[in-house]
Design a protein around this motif. Structure first.
Motif, short mmCIF file in Angstrom:
data_model
loop_
_atom_site.label_atom_id
_atom_site.label_comp_id
_atom_site.label_asym_id
_atom_site.label_seq_id
_atom_site.Cartn_x
_atom_site.Cartn_y
_atom_site.Cartn_z
N THR B 59 32.94 63.17 30.00
CA THR B 59 32.97 64.46 29.30
C THR B 59 33.56 64.30 27.91
O THR B 59 33.00 64.77 26.92
N VAL B 60 34.71 63.60 27.83
CA VAL B 60 35.38 63.43 26.54
C VAL B 60 34.52 62.60 25.59
O VAL B 60 34.33 62.95 24.42
N LEU B 61 33.94 61.51 26.13
CA LEU B 61 33.11 60.64 25.28
C LEU B 61 31.87 61.38 24.79
O LEU B 61 31.49 61.26 23.63
N THR B 62 31.24 62.16 25.67
CA THR B 62 30.02 62.87 25.27
C THR B 62 30.32 63.92 24.21
O THR B 62 29.56 64.09 23.25
N SER B 63 31.45 64.63 24.37
CA SER B 63 31.74 65.66 23.37
C SER B 63 32.12 65.04 22.04
O SER B 63 31.71 65.54 20.99
N SER B 64 32.86 63.92 22.08
CA SER B 64 33.21 63.30 20.80
C SER B 64 31.97 62.70 20.14
O SER B 64 31.88 62.62 18.91
N GLN B 65 31.00 62.30 20.97
CA GLN B 65 29.72 61.78 20.47
C GLN B 65 29.04 62.80 19.57
O GLN B 65 28.64 62.50 18.44
N ALA B 66 28.93 64.06 20.06
CA ALA B 66 28.28 65.10 19.28
C ALA B 66 29.05 65.39 18.01
O ALA B 66 28.46 65.64 16.94
N ASN B 302 24.26 62.25 39.84
CA ASN B 302 23.59 62.86 38.69
C ASN B 302 23.99 64.32 38.48
O ASN B 302 23.99 64.81 37.36
N ILE B 303 24.32 65.01 39.59
CA ILE B 303 24.70 66.42 39.48
C ILE B 303 26.02 66.52 38.71
O ILE B 303 26.17 67.33 37.79
N VAL B 304 26.96 65.66 39.07
CA VAL B 304 28.25 65.62 38.36
C VAL B 304 28.01 65.27 36.89
O VAL B 304 28.62 65.85 36.00
N LYS B 305 27.08 64.34 36.64
CA LYS B 305 26.77 63.96 35.27
C LYS B 305 26.28 65.18 34.47
O LYS B 305 26.69 65.39 33.33
N VAL B 306 25.38 65.98 35.07
CA VAL B 306 24.84 67.15 34.38
C VAL B 306 25.97 68.15 34.06
O VAL B 306 26.05 68.67 32.94
N TYR B 307 26.84 68.39 35.05
CA TYR B 307 27.96 69.31 34.80
C TYR B 307 28.87 68.77 33.71
O TYR B 307 29.33 69.52 32.84
N SER B 308 29.11 67.46 33.74
CA SER B 308 29.97 66.83 32.74
C SER B 308 29.39 67.00 31.34
O SER B 308 30.09 67.35 30.39
N THR B 309 28.07 66.81 31.22
CA THR B 309 27.42 66.95 29.91
C THR B 309 27.49 68.40 29.43
O THR B 309 27.65 68.66 28.24
N SER B 310 27.36 69.36 30.38
CA SER B 310 27.41 70.77 30.00
C SER B 310 28.79 71.15 29.48
O SER B 310 28.91 71.86 28.48
N VAL B 311 29.82 70.66 30.18
CA VAL B 311 31.18 70.95 29.73
C VAL B 311 31.42 70.31 28.37
O VAL B 311 32.04 70.90 27.48
N ALA B 312 30.86 69.09 28.17
CA ALA B 312 31.00 68.41 26.89
C ALA B 312 30.40 69.25 25.77
O ALA B 312 30.97 69.36 24.68
N MET B 313 29.24 69.88 26.04
CA MET B 313 28.59 70.73 25.04
C MET B 313 29.52 71.86 24.60
O MET B 313 29.65 72.15 23.41
N ILE B 314 30.19 72.46 25.60
CA ILE B 314 31.11 73.57 25.29
C ILE B 314 32.32 73.06 24.51
O ILE B 314 32.72 73.64 23.50
#
Lengths: 353, 353
Positions: B59-66, B302-314
């Protein structure tokens, strides 16, 4: 709270306390068979049918109500006084309830449950919903000093949350965790479906605006939940008797509104100034929806009413596409998806017993 | 389907079939203790800790990526070739996995589970995810003939639905009714949070655009689910060995992309033309998030991954308010509410056994 007052008064009465308990049992049974539609006995099935019928009636009436408003605005005919129209709605509802009662008396004769006379102890809570709505409508004039119309449209969705919370607190009925979650996404979904380019104004609402919006949502939710408490208090009492008294007080409080707000206009131009065929249609529609709301309170509850109103909002938008050439936004589709899932979650998320 | 092929190959092998069953048992236990956090034994608790850690890291890595992408665009430094950057990411991931393996060999020695050598029967499915991503990235160039950038941003949320459906079909894992409902509102909530005045363009998407968007969502979902199938196939196998082979094929397929798309530019200007400190940061970040994705596939799904990516977006949007002075819209708050409720529903809606 006020509902406790009703209960306390009951204890001084005769058999009505048992009535409440009987009602609680019945509503438990009803809530098991409802929504899923898999009722046990035929009594449950007919109750479920009644509940579905009044809910569908409310949904259709509410959505056609919004369409009539758009239609009357488009026709440029919005010159009648709103207070006299509101009074006419209450008077019509009262007349319709009385007509239904006359018919009942002809068929069944006058009984303890369908006679018009009520003890003061029973009738003294009937003015409360009408009084709450009057206060709410008066506040409505002041809130526009703080929020603009599109923001107000958005803030009105707070009603959903206030109804859920007051339903839980005052009527002491339980929603499951899933149903609570469904209720929160219902509120978000309805708001999303109504988003338009000026909706973001709501984020500039000053503190006073928020307070007034929350107070108005609480008043409106309280009036709804209190009406349910009054109607459910004596389930055996004929609904038309209950409606008659609710609407008598509705007439009285709307007469006060005419006197304080539109007295001069009514005196100079007459009571029915600016009324047209479409105004008459709107008054008839409002009267019928008002009666449908009472029926939903009797045979279902405030939660069903909120879902019904939300579906009506969606139906209105879809019908407006065909009638007025409205365009549906992506936000509308997203909101509709969320509202639909919320209805599904509410139906599968019944509290475990 | 392809996953069946994996299973069939297994049967020809030796002990790996038991491995799969063992894995199914373990994942059942894990899914009971997970999310709620109320694990039974200490083994479950440590598995739950591991799962939480890799999910938070992703989550942290994906959000910092954006945020890095926005930062690099603001700095006007976007002149490097995307294909060489992608190749560098794969090479770095490969190197990091190999370094981790070297350390493991030093500590534990070389065992059946951590040795680099794999049988052809096992390794022959490893190129598939990389190949799928390559096809998806190639399609990305063509979809812009039919949809514009804001519409594409919206359509990418179809990944959520495709991942859920393929997860169910290919991995044969069950989601409860509540979890499915939560997944649909997650998709609607993420899309709502990303709404902006040009989002409605998506409603003008022509038929070909929809087909391509759905195909791309399926390719992306399939690649994700297939990676999970590969990694979970042999739970005892060291994750760094599995990653090493996945990334080797990632390098090969990205090399093909360089040859077909950027060969001239790389020949004339050099491989690292236009790279800056921020480019290096982005490559490091992408490499680490890629490894986090693999870890989530190994220890969660994969479900956890999708939720993690969604939280990262927020998280990205909230952090951008402070970093870049972005304004949050009402749609963002509504979407965030819906996403939060979806996470809650997913956690309470575990399938009954």
């Amino acid at each position: 709270m006020e509902y406790r007052k009703i209960k306390d008064l009951e204890k001084e009465g005769d058999t009505t306390q048992d009535d409440i308990e009987e009602s609680h049992k019945k509503s438990l049974i009803a809530s098991t068979s409802t929504m899923s539609g898999i009722g046990g006995s035929s009594a449950n099935l007919s109750k479920w049918k009644l509940k579905s019928m009044v809910t569908i009636a409310l949904t259709v009436l509410t959505s056609s109500q919004a369409i009539l408003i758009v239609w009357s605005k488009r026709a440029g005919k919005y010159e009648y006084s709103v207070t006299t129209a509101n009074f006419s709605v209450e008077a019509l509802k009262c007349a319709l309830s009385f007509a239904a009662l006359l018919r009942t008396w002809n068929i069944e004769g006058v009984t303890e449950d369908n006679r018009l006379k009520m003890s003061w102890d029973e009738v003294n809570v009937y003015p409360i919903p009408a009084a709450l709505y009057l206060v709410k409508n008066l506040l409505q004039y002041y809130i526009f000093a703080y929020v603009d119309a599109p923001a107000y449209q958005i803030l009105k969705n707070l009603n959903i949350i206030s109804t859920g919370v007051l339903y839980r607190i005052i009527l002491k009925k339980k929603l499951s965790e899933v149903q609570w979650a469904a209720f929160i996404v219902l509120c978000a979904g309805c708001t999303t479906a109504q988003l338009n380019p000026s909706s973001d104004h709501v984020l500039q609402t000053p503190f006073q605006g928020w307070v007034m919006a929350i107070v108005m949502a609480l008043l409106s939710g309280f009036a709804g939940v209190y009406t349910e408490a009054i109607i459910k208090k004596r389930p055996s009492r004929n609904i038309n008797v209950q409606n008659f008294w609710l609407y008598v007080f509705g007439m009285i409080f709307n007469a006060i509104a005419i006197l304080t707000q539109d007295f001069d206009a009514v005196m100079n131009q007459g009571f029915f100034h600016g009324y047209s065929l479409i105004t008459a249609c709107m008054i008839l529609n409002h009267a019928l929806s008002g009666i449908a709301v009472s029926m939903v309170m009797k045979y279902a509850d405030n939660i069903v009413k909120v879902y019904s109103t939300s579906v009506a909002m969606i139906l209105t938008a879809v019908v407006s596409v065909f009638l007025f050439g409205f365009h549906l936004s992506l936000a509308f589709f997203l909101g509709t998806t969320v509202v639909s899932v919320s209805i599904y979650l509410h139906s599968i998320g019944k509290p475990q017993r």
